[in-house]
Design an enzyme around this catalytic site. Structure first.
Site, PDB file in Angstrom:
ATOM      1  N   THR A   1     -14.050  19.965 101.722  1.00 23.14           N
ATOM      2  CA  THR A   1     -13.473  20.258 100.635  1.00 23.14           C
ATOM      3  C   THR A   1     -12.287  21.201 100.305  1.00 23.14           C
ATOM      4  OG1 THR A   1     -13.877  19.357  98.822  1.00 23.14           O
ATOM      5  CG2 THR A   1     -14.072  17.466 100.435  1.00 23.14           C
TER       6      THR A   1
ATOM      7  N   ASN B   1      -6.549  20.582  96.135  1.00 23.24           N
ATOM      8  CA  ASN B   1      -6.703  20.113  96.887  1.00 23.24           C
ATOM      9  C   ASN B   1      -7.109  18.882  97.541  1.00 23.24           C
ATOM     10  OD1 ASN B   1      -7.541  22.635  98.436  1.00 23.24           O
ATOM     11  ND2 ASN B   1      -9.863  22.847  97.532  1.00 23.24           N
ATOM     12  N   MET B   2      -7.340  17.895  98.984  1.00 17.74           N
ATOM     13  CA  MET B   2      -6.971  16.569  99.507  1.00 17.74           C
ATOM     14  C   MET B   2      -8.774  16.127  99.268  1.00 17.74           C
ATOM     15  SD  MET B   2      -4.316  15.477  98.683  1.00 17.74           S
ATOM     16  CE  MET B   2      -4.274  16.750  96.760  1.00 17.74           C
ATOM     17  N   HIS B   3      -9.553  16.473  98.603  1.00 22.12           N
ATOM     18  CA  HIS B   3     -10.923  16.570  97.946  1.00 22.12           C
ATOM     19  C   HIS B   3     -10.972  14.855  98.531  1.00 22.12           C
ATOM     20  CE1 HIS B   3     -11.676  19.805  95.713  1.00 22.12           C
ATOM     21  NE2 HIS B   3     -10.818  19.658  95.113  1.00 22.12           N
ATOM     22  N   ASP B   4     -10.081  14.003  97.501  1.00 21.94           N
ATOM     23  CA  ASP B   4     -10.756  12.340  98.088  1.00 21.94           C
ATOM     24  C   ASP B   4     -10.668  11.653  99.097  1.00 21.94           C
ATOM     25  OD1 ASP B   4      -9.893  12.198  94.342  1.00 21.94           O
ATOM     26  OD2 ASP B   4     -11.799  12.403  94.838  1.00 21.94           O
TER      27      ASP B   4
END
Ligand code: RIB
Ligand code: CA
Length: 385
Positions: free
Chosen positions: A233, A278-281
């Site tokens: 991620t 950050n677009m972790h999910d």
């Protein structure tokens, strides 16, 4: 989540941890196939457990714009910001997406045994990067998250995948409520953990850091796990170009995502960060929608819960990781002989290193690489269409 009055939270955890561990050890030893979308079915049933949160908001909007998913429930938990913000933020997202048909059930206000540590510094005091939306009109259902998760899993045994994008407190509570939960659940895809260092401490990723005890219960539950951690991620940073594409979208979802993106990028820059958020999910949701965007390796993963410096660290054991690579014939022998070793014993401890597991049985499919451009193509196209 509130244990009964006769139990302190710690007693509740000890009792339920042991119960979950013993009742599902068989699940680990007879490791079933890891979760993948049930491609044969028109839609795959999921429950999304979340702590919105900027990237959670994107992930919820992505999931609600994904026709492959039958979202049976959304269960907010305390994490990025307290529950009295994550709950209304989740309700805002279902209203923006026009999906107030999805039940939203309030989960845990605090981790199982620790004080809540939030990430408001990163997500803004309101959890959405400072982006302001009207108070939601939609109300949560009365049923607590843990009960709702167990009830849906019983209603659709073997069909429901848990997509967890926050601390794992609600899932641990559900495992303690219903000892059959692990057997009823198809799989669990988490944004959580890291085999390459943490983001809130050098050791721990935030979701597991907030509630390491819950993390350990989930990894030891026997539920087939897909772990989408910081290892991948970290390569999902939102850019000005993504913001422009979202801004050009005409839908309420696209405009809301653009508003959150604008605020979150500005907030991140104001903190001095050169990249992010950050677009972790969203990557965890994507790992379920299209696993081909990522590369996975099997690990036995366990969670440090005692460390003064390392609580919440996810440790991956694999006979093929790092410098353990061998010739093929030696590899097979190594896999059959590998044990999961604990820390060196103190003088008062065992004579030899403690053995946590007497053989290596993977309990998680860990994402080790991804195609970032395919990920953002999917994310931005679905949010801005
Ligand atoms: O470490 C990243 C995770 O922590 C994401 O789920 C983000 O929303 C925060 O909860
Ligand atoms: Ca999150």
């Amino acid at each position: 989540m509130s244990p009964s009055n006769s139990f302190t939270r710690r007693q509740f955890v000890n009792t339920s941890t042991a119960a979950v561990f013993v009742s599902n050890l068989a699940g680990i030893l007879s490791f079933p196939q890891l979760p993948a979308r049930n491609g044969a079915a028109a839609q795959s049933r999921v429950i999304i457990d979340t702590d919105p949160g900027v990237d959670d908001a994107f992930a919820l909007l992505l999931a609600m714009r994904s026709p492959e998913l039958k979202i049976e429930a959304i269960t907010p938990v305390a994490g990025n910001v307290p529950l009295d913000l994550t709950l209304p933020n989740a309700l805002r997202m279902v209203e923006i997406a026009g999906r107030t048909d999805i039940p939203v059930a309030a989960g845990a206000k605090t981790p199982l045994t620790r004080r809540l540590v939030t990430a408001a510094y990163a997500h803004g005091e309101n959890g959405l990067g400072g982006a302001v939306f009207p108070e939601p009109k939609t109300k949560p259902v009365d049923e607590p998250a843990a009960e709702l998760i167990c009830r849906i899993a019983r209603k659709y045994p073997g069909e429901v995948t848990l997509i967890t994008i926050g601390p794992l407190t609600n899932i641990a509570a559900a495992l303690a409520v219903d000892s059959n939960l692990a057997g009823n659940i198809r799989g669990l895809v988490m944004m959580g953990g890291s085999l390459s260092g943490g983001n809130i401490t050098p050791a721990a990723e935030f979701n597991i850091y907030v509630d390491p005890e819950a993390g350990r219960m989930v990894f030891q539950s026997g539920i087939p796990i897909t772990m989408v951690g910081l290892d991948v991620t970290r390569k999902t940073t939102l850019t000005e170009e993504h913001f422009k594409q979202l801004s050009s979208g005409k839908s309420a979802v696209s405009q809301a995502a653009a508003k959150i993106a604008r605020n979150a990028i500005d907030h991140t820059r104001s903190l001095g960060f050169l990249v992010g958020p950050n677009m972790h999910d969203s990557l965890a949701v994507t790992a379920f929608l299209d696993p081909s965007i990522l590369t996975f390796e099997n690990y036995y993963v366990d969670v440090e819960v005692k460390g003064e410096l390392t609580a919440g660290q996810t440790l991956g054991y694999s006979p093929t990781s790092g410098d353990l690579r061998r010739t093929p014939e030696k590899q097979k022998q190594a896999e059959s002989r590998m044990v999961v070793r604990g820390s060196a014993p103190t003088l008062a401890g065992t004579k030899d290193s403690p053995v946590i597991r007497d053989r290596w049985v993977p309990n998680a499919r860990v994402a080790v690489n991804l195609d970032s451009s395919r990920f953002f193509d999917l994310l931005i196209a679905r949010l801005s269409s």
